[in-house]
Design a protein around this motif. Structure first.
Motif, PDB file in Angstrom:
ATOM      1  N   LEU A 156       0.827  -1.207   0.000  1.00 60.27           N
ATOM      2  CA  LEU A 156       0.000   0.000   0.000  1.00 60.27           C
ATOM      3  C   LEU A 156       0.860   1.256   0.000  1.00 60.27           C
ATOM      4  CD1 LEU A 156      -2.844  -1.134   2.420  1.00 60.27           C
ATOM      5  CD2 LEU A 156      -2.850  -1.108  -0.094  1.00 60.27           C
ATOM      6  N   LYS A 157       1.963   1.215   0.691  1.00 63.84           N
ATOM      7  CA  LYS A 157       2.893   2.350   0.687  1.00 63.84           C
ATOM      8  C   LYS A 157       3.450   2.565  -0.721  1.00 63.84           C
ATOM      9  CE  LYS A 157       7.248   3.919   2.632  1.00 63.84           C
ATOM     10  NZ  LYS A 157       8.426   3.541   3.402  1.00 63.84           N
ATOM     11  N   ARG A 158       3.850   1.491  -1.374  1.00 62.36           N
ATOM     12  CA  ARG A 158       4.380   1.600  -2.735  1.00 62.36           C
ATOM     13  C   ARG A 158       3.306   2.069  -3.718  1.00 62.36           C
ATOM     14  NH1 ARG A 158       7.465  -0.904   0.211  1.00 62.36           N
ATOM     15  NH2 ARG A 158       9.664  -1.212  -0.134  1.00 62.36           N
ATOM     16  N   ARG A 159       2.081   1.594  -3.530  1.00 60.47           N
ATOM     17  CA  ARG A 159       0.983   2.044  -4.390  1.00 60.47           C
ATOM     18  C   ARG A 159       0.786   3.541  -4.244  1.00 60.47           C
ATOM     19  NH1 ARG A 159      -4.660   1.034  -2.320  1.00 60.47           N
ATOM     20  NH2 ARG A 159      -3.908   2.785  -1.134  1.00 60.47           N
ATOM     21  N   ASN A 160       0.790   4.023  -3.010  1.00 63.58           N
ATOM     22  CA  ASN A 160       0.617   5.458  -2.776  1.00 63.58           C
ATOM     23  C   ASN A 160       1.763   6.259  -3.372  1.00 63.58           C
ATOM     24  OD1 ASN A 160      -1.778   4.955  -1.461  1.00 63.58           O
ATOM     25  ND2 ASN A 160      -0.871   5.053   0.582  1.00 63.58           N
TER      26      ASN A 160
END
Length: 116
Positions: free
Chosen positions: A103-107
């Protein structure tokens, strides 16, 4: 009949689904790792669950990079710790860490696109 074509799933259900898929993928990766130690070519046994996990986590197919896949597979290697799989709580914790990282990488990916 509803012709909306929208998906109606709660955030909590999506979260549980992602956590379960990551945990299942970790278990599969662990088994494949041990099979490969005996000399078996496990390439045809790969399920590629990671791609479905990425899509459900909000990545568009076009933004799934080799870098993201490499990061994910580095994380899955952590499941080969001998104590991890029998300990369901530790497996859940690792799944949560991987999901949080995704989720961090997606953001980061979509944050850069929005800034441009």
């Amino acid at each position: 009949m509803n012709t909306d074509n929208s998906l109606n799933i709660s955030f909590e259900d999506l979260f549980r689904l992602l956590m379960g898929l990551i945990a299942d993928d970790l278990k599969v990766q662990r088994h494949l790792y041990h099979l490969s130690l005996s000399g078996l070519d496990t390439t045809p046994l790969q399920l590629d669950l990671h791609r479905s996990i990425f899509i459900l986590a909000g990545f568009k197919e076009a933004t799934i990079s080799e870098e993201l896949e490499e990061w994910y597979f580095e994380q899955t290697l952590r499941v080969n710790d001998a104590e991890l799989v029998p300990d369901e709580q530790a497996l859940t914790h690792l799944s949560a860490e991987i999901l949080e990282g995704l989720l961090k990488r997606r953001n980061e990916v979509y944050g850069r696109k929005m800034a441009n």
